[in-house]
Design a protein around this motif. Sequence first.
Motif, short mmCIF file in Angstrom:
data_model
loop_
_atom_site.label_atom_id
_atom_site.label_comp_id
_atom_site.label_asym_id
_atom_site.label_seq_id
_atom_site.Cartn_x
_atom_site.Cartn_y
_atom_site.Cartn_z
N THR A 78 -50.28 -23.14 14.54
CA THR A 78 -49.23 -22.88 15.53
C THR A 78 -47.91 -22.57 14.85
OG1 THR A 78 -50.31 -24.38 17.08
CG2 THR A 78 -48.01 -23.85 17.53
N ASN A 79 -47.57 -23.25 13.81
CA ASN A 79 -46.31 -22.99 13.12
C ASN A 79 -46.27 -21.58 12.54
OD1 ASN A 79 -45.44 -25.58 13.71
ND2 ASN A 79 -46.30 -26.45 11.80
N ASP A 80 -47.39 -21.11 12.04
CA ASP A 80 -47.42 -19.76 11.49
C ASP A 80 -47.19 -18.72 12.59
OD1 ASP A 80 -47.91 -20.80 9.00
OD2 ASP A 80 -50.13 -20.64 9.21
N VAL A 81 -47.74 -18.91 13.76
CA VAL A 81 -47.57 -17.94 14.87
C VAL A 81 -46.12 -17.88 15.30
CG1 VAL A 81 -48.18 -17.45 17.26
CG2 VAL A 81 -49.92 -18.20 15.64
N VAL A 82 -45.46 -19.02 15.39
CA VAL A 82 -44.05 -19.05 15.81
C VAL A 82 -43.19 -18.37 14.76
CG1 VAL A 82 -42.09 -20.57 16.29
CG2 VAL A 82 -44.35 -21.09 17.22
N ARG A 83 -43.49 -18.63 13.49
CA ARG A 83 -42.69 -18.01 12.42
C ARG A 83 -42.84 -16.49 12.43
NH1 ARG A 83 -45.09 -20.22 8.75
NH2 ARG A 83 -43.97 -22.19 8.81
N TYR A 93 -43.55 -14.62 15.01
CA TYR A 93 -42.88 -14.08 16.21
C TYR A 93 -41.36 -14.01 15.98
CZ TYR A 93 -41.29 -13.65 21.04
OH TYR A 93 -40.69 -13.23 22.18
N GLN A 94 -40.80 -15.02 15.32
CA GLN A 94 -39.38 -15.01 15.03
C GLN A 94 -39.03 -13.88 14.06
OE1 GLN A 94 -38.54 -19.01 13.62
NE2 GLN A 94 -38.39 -19.85 15.73
N ASP A 95 -39.90 -13.68 13.08
CA ASP A 95 -39.64 -12.58 12.13
C ASP A 95 -39.66 -11.22 12.85
OD1 ASP A 95 -39.45 -14.45 10.15
OD2 ASP A 95 -41.54 -14.19 9.44
N SER A 96 -40.58 -11.06 13.82
CA SER A 96 -40.65 -9.79 14.57
C SER A 96 -39.37 -9.59 15.39
CB SER A 96 -41.88 -9.81 15.49
OG SER A 96 -43.07 -9.95 14.75
N LEU A 97 -38.85 -10.64 16.02
CA LEU A 97 -37.62 -10.51 16.80
C LEU A 97 -36.44 -10.16 15.91
CD1 LEU A 97 -37.91 -13.48 19.35
CD2 LEU A 97 -38.32 -11.04 19.77
N GLN A 98 -36.40 -10.78 14.71
CA GLN A 98 -35.30 -10.49 13.80
C GLN A 98 -35.35 -9.04 13.33
OE1 GLN A 98 -32.94 -12.69 13.11
NE2 GLN A 98 -31.82 -11.19 11.83
N ALA A 99 -36.54 -8.55 13.07
CA ALA A 99 -36.67 -7.13 12.64
C ALA A 99 -36.26 -6.18 13.76
CB ALA A 99 -38.11 -6.88 12.20
N LEU A 100 -36.65 -6.52 15.00
CA LEU A 100 -36.27 -5.66 16.15
C LEU A 100 -34.76 -5.66 16.35
CD1 LEU A 100 -37.10 -3.93 18.56
CD2 LEU A 100 -37.43 -6.04 19.87
N ARG A 101 -34.12 -6.86 16.17
CA ARG A 101 -32.67 -6.92 16.32
C ARG A 101 -31.97 -6.06 15.28
NH1 ARG A 101 -28.97 -12.46 16.26
NH2 ARG A 101 -26.96 -11.37 16.48
N SER A 102 -32.46 -6.17 14.05
CA SER A 102 -31.84 -5.35 12.98
C SER A 102 -31.98 -3.86 13.28
CB SER A 102 -32.50 -5.70 11.63
OG SER A 102 -32.33 -7.07 11.34
#
Length: 410
Positions: A15-20, A22-31
Amino acid sequence: MASVMDAKSQNIPSTNDVVRQYQDSLQALRSRLDSLEQVSREARLDNFMRFRLFTPATFYHSVAIGKLLLADTPSDDVNRAVDESLLNIYLNNPRLVKMGENRLRESRELQDVSEPLRNEERLIEEVAPVPDDVVIAAPVDVIVTKPNFWTFKGAYSLQMSQFFVSGNWYKGGESNYSALGTVTMEANYNNKQKVKWENKLEMKLGLQTSESDTINKFKSMEDLLRLTSSFELRAHKNWYYTLQLLAYTQFYPGYKSNDPVVYSDFMSPFNLTLSLGMTYNVEALNKKLKGSVQLSPLAYSMRFAARRNVASLHGIGENHHAMDEIGCQLLADLTWTFSDNVNWKTRLYGFSSYHRALVEWENTLNIQLSRLFSTSLFVYPRFDDSVARDEHYHYFQLKEYFSLGLNYSF
Protein backbone atom coordinates in the motif's frame (compact mmCIF):
# COMPACT_ATOMS: atom_id res chain seq x y z
CA MET A 1 2.19 -14.81 8.06
CA ALA A 2 2.08 -17.28 5.37
CA SER A 3 -0.05 -14.96 3.21
CA VAL A 4 2.45 -12.06 3.57
CA MET A 5 5.30 -14.31 2.54
CA ASP A 6 3.21 -15.42 -0.46
CA ALA A 7 2.62 -11.75 -1.56
CA LYS A 8 6.35 -10.86 -1.37
CA SER A 9 7.19 -13.97 -3.27
CA GLN A 10 4.79 -12.95 -6.04
CA ASN A 11 6.22 -9.23 -6.25
CA ILE A 12 2.84 -7.61 -5.42
CA PRO A 13 3.40 -3.86 -4.42
CA SER A 14 2.40 -2.83 -0.93
CA THR A 15 0.00 0.00 0.00
CA ASN A 16 2.78 2.46 0.76
CA ASP A 17 4.31 1.92 -2.66
CA VAL A 18 0.98 2.65 -4.43
CA VAL A 19 0.50 5.92 -2.52
CA ARG A 20 4.06 7.01 -3.25
CA GLN A 21 3.65 6.31 -6.98
CA TYR A 22 0.36 8.25 -7.07
CA GLN A 23 1.98 11.25 -5.37
CA ASP A 24 4.87 11.17 -7.82
CA SER A 25 2.37 11.17 -10.74
CA LEU A 26 0.55 14.22 -9.32
CA GLN A 27 3.84 16.06 -8.82
CA ALA A 28 4.88 15.37 -12.42
CA LEU A 29 1.48 16.56 -13.72
CA ARG A 30 1.77 19.76 -11.66
CA SER A 31 5.22 20.47 -13.03
CA ARG A 32 3.92 19.96 -16.54
CA LEU A 33 0.97 22.29 -16.01
CA ASP A 34 3.26 24.96 -14.49
CA SER A 35 5.52 24.71 -17.55
CA LEU A 36 2.54 25.12 -19.90
CA GLU A 37 1.26 28.13 -17.92
CA GLN A 38 4.69 29.73 -18.06
CA VAL A 39 4.89 29.21 -21.79
CA SER A 40 1.42 30.67 -22.26
CA ARG A 41 2.29 33.68 -20.11
CA GLU A 42 5.47 34.28 -22.05
CA ALA A 43 3.55 33.96 -25.31
CA ARG A 44 1.04 36.57 -24.16
CA LEU A 45 3.86 38.83 -23.04
CA ASP A 46 5.65 38.33 -26.35
CA ASN A 47 2.47 39.19 -28.25
CA PHE A 48 2.05 42.32 -26.17
CA MET A 49 5.63 43.37 -26.91
CA ARG A 50 5.03 43.10 -30.65
CA PHE A 51 1.59 44.73 -30.35
CA ARG A 52 3.17 48.02 -29.17
CA LEU A 53 4.55 48.65 -32.66
CA PHE A 54 1.08 48.71 -34.25
CA THR A 55 -0.70 51.03 -31.82
CA PRO A 56 -0.48 54.85 -31.59
CA ALA A 57 2.89 55.97 -30.23
CA THR A 58 2.76 55.63 -26.40
CA PHE A 59 5.43 56.17 -23.74
CA TYR A 60 5.94 52.84 -21.94
CA HIS A 61 7.83 52.77 -18.62
CA SER A 62 9.58 49.49 -19.33
CA VAL A 63 11.47 50.95 -22.29
CA ALA A 64 13.04 53.76 -20.24
CA ILE A 65 13.65 51.64 -17.15
CA GLY A 66 15.42 48.98 -19.21
CA LYS A 67 17.94 51.58 -20.48
CA LEU A 68 18.46 53.38 -17.19
CA LEU A 69 19.34 50.21 -15.25
CA LEU A 70 23.07 49.58 -15.01
CA ALA A 71 22.66 45.84 -15.29
CA ASP A 72 21.29 44.19 -18.37
CA THR A 73 17.81 42.75 -18.01
CA PRO A 74 17.16 39.37 -19.56
CA SER A 75 15.28 39.75 -22.82
CA ASP A 76 15.04 38.00 -26.13
CA ASP A 77 16.08 39.55 -29.41
CA VAL A 78 12.53 40.40 -30.54
CA ASN A 79 11.60 42.31 -27.36
CA ARG A 80 14.98 44.04 -27.37
CA ALA A 81 14.40 45.20 -30.97
CA VAL A 82 10.92 46.48 -30.10
CA ASP A 83 12.32 48.49 -27.15
CA GLU A 84 15.05 49.96 -29.35
CA SER A 85 12.50 51.07 -31.95
CA LEU A 86 10.28 52.74 -29.35
CA LEU A 87 13.27 54.45 -27.69
CA ASN A 88 14.35 55.82 -31.07
CA ILE A 89 10.90 57.40 -31.43
CA TYR A 90 11.00 58.86 -27.89
CA LEU A 91 14.41 60.51 -28.50
CA ASN A 92 14.20 61.63 -32.15
CA ASN A 93 10.46 62.24 -32.70
CA PRO A 94 8.92 63.04 -29.33
CA ARG A 95 6.09 65.02 -31.03
CA LEU A 96 4.67 61.73 -32.30
CA VAL A 97 4.15 60.43 -28.74
CA LYS A 98 0.65 61.56 -27.72
CA MET A 99 -0.11 59.29 -24.75
CA GLY A 100 1.53 57.77 -21.65
CA GLU A 101 1.20 54.39 -20.00
CA ASN A 102 -0.43 55.85 -16.87
CA ARG A 103 -3.21 57.40 -18.96
CA LEU A 104 -3.84 54.09 -20.66
CA ARG A 105 -4.16 52.31 -17.32
CA GLU A 106 -6.51 54.98 -15.95
CA SER A 107 -8.77 54.64 -18.97
CA ARG A 108 -8.53 50.84 -18.64
CA GLU A 109 -7.38 50.52 -22.20
CA LEU A 110 -4.24 48.73 -20.96
CA GLN A 111 -4.89 45.87 -18.55
CA ASP A 112 -2.99 42.82 -17.34
CA VAL A 113 -4.83 39.82 -18.62
CA SER A 114 -4.37 36.89 -16.30
CA GLU A 115 -7.00 34.69 -17.82
CA PRO A 116 -7.70 34.12 -21.48
CA LEU A 117 -10.75 35.91 -22.83
CA ARG A 118 -13.41 33.73 -24.32
CA ASN A 119 -16.45 34.72 -26.31
CA GLU A 120 -19.71 33.65 -24.86
CA GLU A 121 -21.57 31.57 -27.38
CA ARG A 122 -25.24 30.82 -27.15
CA LEU A 123 -27.08 28.36 -29.26
CA ILE A 124 -30.47 29.43 -30.51
CA GLU A 125 -33.11 27.46 -32.23
CA GLU A 126 -32.11 26.65 -35.77
CA VAL A 127 -34.14 28.55 -38.36
CA ALA A 128 -35.70 26.43 -41.01
CA PRO A 129 -34.39 27.17 -44.51
CA VAL A 130 -36.63 29.28 -46.76
CA PRO A 131 -37.86 27.32 -49.78
CA ASP A 132 -37.08 28.63 -53.24
CA ASP A 133 -40.71 28.62 -54.29
CA VAL A 134 -42.82 30.48 -51.78
CA VAL A 135 -46.27 29.01 -51.53
CA ILE A 136 -48.94 31.44 -50.38
CA ALA A 137 -51.63 29.56 -48.62
CA ALA A 138 -54.04 32.46 -48.20
CA PRO A 139 -56.11 33.46 -51.24
CA VAL A 140 -55.07 36.67 -52.99
CA ASP A 141 -57.57 39.00 -54.66
CA VAL A 142 -56.29 40.10 -58.06
CA ILE A 143 -57.91 43.25 -59.46
CA VAL A 144 -57.66 43.64 -63.22
CA THR A 145 -58.59 47.11 -64.46
CA LYS A 146 -60.06 47.16 -67.92
CA PRO A 147 -58.62 49.97 -70.04
CA ASN A 148 -60.98 52.79 -70.92
CA PHE A 149 -61.00 53.35 -74.67
CA TRP A 150 -63.54 56.17 -74.54
CA THR A 151 -62.62 59.85 -74.75
CA PHE A 152 -64.98 62.77 -74.36
CA LYS A 153 -64.56 66.35 -75.57
CA GLY A 154 -66.69 69.44 -75.67
CA ALA A 155 -66.56 73.09 -76.73
CA TYR A 156 -69.03 75.84 -75.91
CA SER A 157 -69.22 79.46 -76.98
CA LEU A 158 -71.60 82.41 -76.71
CA GLN A 159 -71.04 85.48 -78.84
CA MET A 160 -73.09 88.65 -78.88
CA SER A 161 -73.02 91.89 -80.81
CA GLN A 162 -74.91 95.17 -80.71
CA PHE A 163 -75.12 97.94 -83.27
CA PHE A 164 -76.95 101.25 -82.82
CA VAL A 165 -77.42 104.12 -85.25
CA SER A 166 -79.68 107.11 -84.81
CA GLY A 167 -82.47 107.79 -87.26
CA ASN A 168 -80.73 110.92 -88.54
CA TRP A 169 -77.30 109.28 -89.04
CA TYR A 170 -75.84 110.93 -92.11
CA LYS A 171 -74.88 107.63 -93.73
CA GLY A 172 -78.08 105.84 -92.81
CA GLY A 173 -78.06 102.35 -91.34
CA GLU A 174 -80.14 100.23 -89.03
CA SER A 175 -79.74 99.28 -85.37
CA ASN A 176 -79.68 95.58 -84.53
CA TYR A 177 -78.80 93.01 -81.87
CA SER A 178 -77.48 89.51 -82.45
CA ALA A 179 -76.38 86.51 -80.41
CA LEU A 180 -74.77 83.23 -81.43
CA GLY A 181 -74.38 80.11 -79.28
CA THR A 182 -72.48 77.00 -80.33
CA VAL A 183 -72.06 73.62 -78.63
CA THR A 184 -69.87 70.77 -79.89
CA MET A 185 -69.68 67.45 -78.04
CA GLU A 186 -67.70 64.35 -78.97
CA ALA A 187 -67.68 60.77 -77.67
CA ASN A 188 -65.02 58.65 -79.36
CA TYR A 189 -64.03 55.01 -78.93
CA ASN A 190 -60.61 53.77 -80.00
CA ASN A 191 -59.09 50.46 -78.85
CA LYS A 192 -55.69 51.43 -80.36
CA GLN A 193 -55.75 48.38 -82.60
CA LYS A 194 -58.42 48.07 -85.27
CA VAL A 195 -61.73 49.51 -84.12
CA LYS A 196 -62.79 53.17 -83.92
CA TRP A 197 -66.19 54.69 -83.34
CA GLU A 198 -66.38 58.47 -83.51
CA ASN A 199 -69.48 60.49 -82.62
CA LYS A 200 -69.87 64.26 -82.92
CA LEU A 201 -72.93 66.37 -82.09
CA GLU A 202 -72.95 70.00 -83.32
CA MET A 203 -75.51 72.58 -82.26
CA LYS A 204 -75.55 76.19 -83.45
CA LEU A 205 -78.22 78.83 -83.07
CA GLY A 206 -77.86 82.51 -83.90
CA LEU A 207 -80.67 85.08 -83.70
CA GLN A 208 -80.82 88.72 -84.70
CA THR A 209 -83.25 91.61 -84.59
CA SER A 210 -83.64 94.63 -86.89
CA GLU A 211 -85.86 97.69 -86.75
CA SER A 212 -86.83 97.45 -90.42
CA ASP A 213 -88.48 94.06 -89.98
CA THR A 214 -91.92 94.78 -88.61
CA ILE A 215 -93.26 91.23 -89.06
CA ASN A 216 -90.58 89.00 -87.53
CA LYS A 217 -89.22 89.99 -84.14
CA PHE A 218 -86.34 87.49 -84.41
CA LYS A 219 -84.71 85.91 -87.45
CA SER A 220 -82.12 83.12 -87.46
CA MET A 221 -78.75 83.86 -88.93
CA GLU A 222 -77.26 80.45 -88.01
CA ASP A 223 -79.23 77.30 -87.19
CA LEU A 224 -77.81 73.79 -87.17
CA LEU A 225 -78.39 70.49 -85.39
CA ARG A 226 -76.06 67.80 -86.82
CA LEU A 227 -74.96 64.34 -85.76
CA THR A 228 -72.02 62.53 -87.38
CA SER A 229 -71.29 58.92 -86.39
CA SER A 230 -68.56 56.83 -88.01
CA PHE A 231 -67.70 53.20 -87.32
CA GLU A 232 -64.23 52.34 -88.64
CA LEU A 233 -62.08 49.22 -89.02
CA ARG A 234 -58.37 49.59 -89.72
CA ALA A 235 -57.37 48.44 -93.19
CA HIS A 236 -53.74 49.55 -93.49
CA LYS A 237 -51.86 52.15 -91.46
CA ASN A 238 -54.01 55.31 -91.67
CA TRP A 239 -56.69 53.78 -93.88
CA TYR A 240 -59.98 52.55 -92.38
CA TYR A 241 -63.08 50.86 -93.74
CA THR A 242 -65.90 53.22 -92.74
CA LEU A 243 -69.63 53.01 -92.24
CA GLN A 244 -70.94 56.52 -91.58
CA LEU A 245 -74.26 58.03 -90.55
CA LEU A 246 -74.84 61.75 -91.14
CA ALA A 247 -78.05 63.43 -90.02
CA TYR A 248 -78.86 67.14 -89.68
CA THR A 249 -81.72 69.60 -89.39
CA GLN A 250 -82.35 72.92 -87.52
CA PHE A 251 -84.00 74.33 -84.35
CA TYR A 252 -85.84 77.51 -85.30
CA PRO A 253 -88.13 78.53 -88.18
CA GLY A 254 -86.33 80.43 -90.93
CA TYR A 255 -87.76 83.72 -92.25
CA LYS A 256 -86.80 86.47 -94.61
CA SER A 257 -87.07 90.13 -93.73
CA ASN A 258 -90.70 91.34 -93.68
CA ASP A 259 -91.89 87.99 -95.00
CA PRO A 260 -94.19 85.72 -92.95
CA VAL A 261 -93.42 82.63 -95.04
CA VAL A 262 -91.51 79.87 -93.26
CA TYR A 263 -88.63 78.75 -95.50
CA SER A 264 -87.23 76.11 -93.16
CA ASP A 265 -88.03 74.62 -89.77
CA PHE A 266 -87.23 71.76 -87.42
CA MET A 267 -87.35 68.51 -89.48
CA SER A 268 -88.09 70.61 -92.56
CA PRO A 269 -85.84 69.63 -94.10
CA PHE A 270 -84.21 66.68 -92.33
CA ASN A 271 -81.28 65.17 -94.21
CA LEU A 272 -79.89 61.70 -93.58
CA THR A 273 -77.01 60.03 -95.40
CA LEU A 274 -75.72 56.48 -94.85
CA SER A 275 -72.44 55.81 -96.65
CA LEU A 276 -69.91 53.00 -97.01
CA GLY A 277 -66.32 53.67 -98.01
CA MET A 278 -62.83 54.34 -96.71
CA THR A 279 -61.37 57.02 -94.48
CA TYR A 280 -57.83 58.35 -94.40
CA ASN A 281 -56.65 59.88 -91.10
CA VAL A 282 -54.63 63.00 -91.82
CA GLU A 283 -51.70 63.97 -89.61
CA ALA A 284 -49.24 66.33 -91.31
CA LEU A 285 -47.17 69.50 -90.85
CA ASN A 286 -45.68 68.31 -87.55
CA LYS A 287 -49.14 67.26 -86.34
CA LYS A 288 -50.51 70.78 -86.83
CA LEU A 289 -52.89 69.59 -89.54
CA LYS A 290 -55.20 66.84 -88.30
CA GLY A 291 -58.49 65.35 -89.39
CA SER A 292 -59.95 62.82 -91.78
CA VAL A 293 -60.95 62.47 -95.43
CA GLN A 294 -63.70 60.00 -96.32
CA LEU A 295 -64.42 58.62 -99.78
CA SER A 296 -67.68 56.70 -100.15
CA PRO A 297 -68.48 55.24 -103.59
CA LEU A 298 -71.78 54.00 -102.17
CA ALA A 299 -74.07 56.38 -100.29
CA TYR A 300 -77.78 56.50 -99.59
CA SER A 301 -79.34 59.95 -99.08
CA MET A 302 -82.81 60.74 -97.78
CA ARG A 303 -84.39 64.20 -97.42
CA PHE A 304 -87.59 64.71 -95.43
CA ALA A 305 -89.76 67.79 -94.86
CA ALA A 306 -92.60 67.79 -92.34
CA ARG A 307 -94.00 71.03 -93.82
CA ARG A 308 -95.40 70.37 -97.26
CA ASN A 309 -94.96 73.98 -98.39
CA VAL A 310 -91.25 73.72 -97.46
CA ALA A 311 -90.70 70.43 -99.34
CA SER A 312 -90.81 72.01 -102.79
CA LEU A 313 -88.27 74.66 -101.74
CA HIS A 314 -85.69 71.93 -101.07
CA GLY A 315 -86.05 69.78 -104.19
CA ILE A 316 -88.79 67.46 -102.91
CA GLY A 317 -91.60 66.94 -105.39
CA GLU A 318 -95.02 68.45 -104.87
CA ASN A 319 -97.42 66.60 -102.60
CA HIS A 320 -94.46 64.63 -101.17
CA HIS A 321 -92.68 64.81 -97.83
CA ALA A 322 -89.54 62.83 -98.66
CA MET A 323 -87.13 61.84 -101.39
CA ASP A 324 -84.23 59.39 -101.47
CA GLU A 325 -81.28 58.80 -103.77
CA ILE A 326 -78.26 56.58 -104.32
CA GLY A 327 -74.96 58.22 -105.10
CA CYS A 328 -71.43 58.84 -103.85
CA GLN A 329 -70.12 61.02 -101.06
CA LEU A 330 -67.00 62.98 -100.07
CA LEU A 331 -66.43 64.33 -96.57
CA ALA A 332 -63.26 66.08 -95.39
CA ASP A 333 -63.05 67.41 -91.85
CA LEU A 334 -59.72 69.07 -91.00
CA THR A 335 -58.24 71.37 -88.35
CA TRP A 336 -55.10 73.38 -88.99
CA THR A 337 -53.53 74.79 -85.82
CA PHE A 338 -51.28 77.69 -86.77
CA SER A 339 -50.40 78.51 -83.16
CA ASP A 340 -51.78 78.07 -79.66
CA ASN A 341 -54.20 80.95 -80.26
CA VAL A 342 -55.10 80.62 -83.94
CA ASN A 343 -56.68 77.68 -85.78
CA TRP A 344 -58.69 77.07 -88.92
CA LYS A 345 -61.45 74.45 -89.12
CA THR A 346 -62.74 73.40 -92.50
CA ARG A 347 -65.43 70.91 -93.53
CA LEU A 348 -66.02 69.98 -97.15
CA TYR A 349 -69.09 67.87 -97.89
CA GLY A 350 -70.16 66.67 -101.32
CA PHE A 351 -72.91 64.35 -102.52
CA SER A 352 -73.69 63.49 -106.11
CA SER A 353 -76.37 61.33 -107.66
CA TYR A 354 -77.67 60.92 -111.17
CA HIS A 355 -80.07 63.85 -110.66
CA ARG A 356 -78.37 66.44 -108.46
CA ALA A 357 -75.16 67.60 -106.82
CA LEU A 358 -74.62 69.20 -103.43
CA VAL A 359 -71.37 70.78 -102.20
CA GLU A 360 -70.96 72.56 -98.85
CA TRP A 361 -67.72 74.13 -97.62
CA GLU A 362 -67.70 75.44 -94.06
CA ASN A 363 -64.70 77.49 -92.91
CA THR A 364 -64.14 78.86 -89.41
CA LEU A 365 -61.13 80.92 -88.38
CA ASN A 366 -60.83 81.08 -84.57
CA ILE A 367 -58.56 83.55 -82.78
CA GLN A 368 -58.20 83.15 -79.02
CA LEU A 369 -57.79 86.62 -77.51
CA SER A 370 -57.60 85.40 -73.90
CA ARG A 371 -58.56 82.38 -71.83
CA LEU A 372 -62.28 83.16 -72.11
CA PHE A 373 -62.61 85.55 -75.04
CA SER A 374 -62.22 84.80 -78.74
CA THR A 375 -63.23 86.04 -82.15
CA SER A 376 -64.39 83.97 -85.13
CA LEU A 377 -64.80 84.47 -88.86
CA PHE A 378 -67.23 82.07 -90.55
CA VAL A 379 -67.45 81.68 -94.35
CA TYR A 380 -69.88 79.15 -95.83
CA PRO A 381 -70.18 78.81 -99.65
CA ARG A 382 -72.71 76.24 -100.92
CA PHE A 383 -73.76 74.75 -104.26
CA ASP A 384 -77.12 72.93 -104.69
CA ASP A 385 -78.72 72.43 -108.09
CA SER A 386 -81.84 70.79 -106.65
CA VAL A 387 -83.35 74.18 -105.69
CA ALA A 388 -84.75 76.89 -107.97
CA ARG A 389 -82.12 78.78 -109.95
CA ASP A 390 -81.44 82.37 -108.87
CA GLU A 391 -80.94 85.13 -111.45
CA HIS A 392 -77.85 86.57 -109.74
CA TYR A 393 -76.20 83.68 -107.84
CA HIS A 394 -77.53 80.81 -109.95
CA TYR A 395 -77.08 77.63 -107.80
CA PHE A 396 -74.44 79.17 -105.53
CA GLN A 397 -75.20 80.38 -102.03
CA LEU A 398 -73.01 82.20 -99.48
CA LYS A 399 -73.18 82.95 -95.77
CA GLU A 400 -70.58 84.85 -93.75
CA TYR A 401 -70.40 86.42 -90.31
CA PHE A 402 -67.80 87.79 -87.93
CA SER A 403 -68.27 87.51 -84.16
CA LEU A 404 -66.57 88.34 -80.88
CA GLY A 405 -67.53 86.67 -77.65
CA LEU A 406 -67.09 84.23 -74.77
CA ASN A 407 -66.05 80.61 -75.19
CA TYR A 408 -65.20 77.59 -73.03
CA SER A 409 -63.84 74.15 -73.89
CA PHE A 410 -62.60 70.98 -72.17
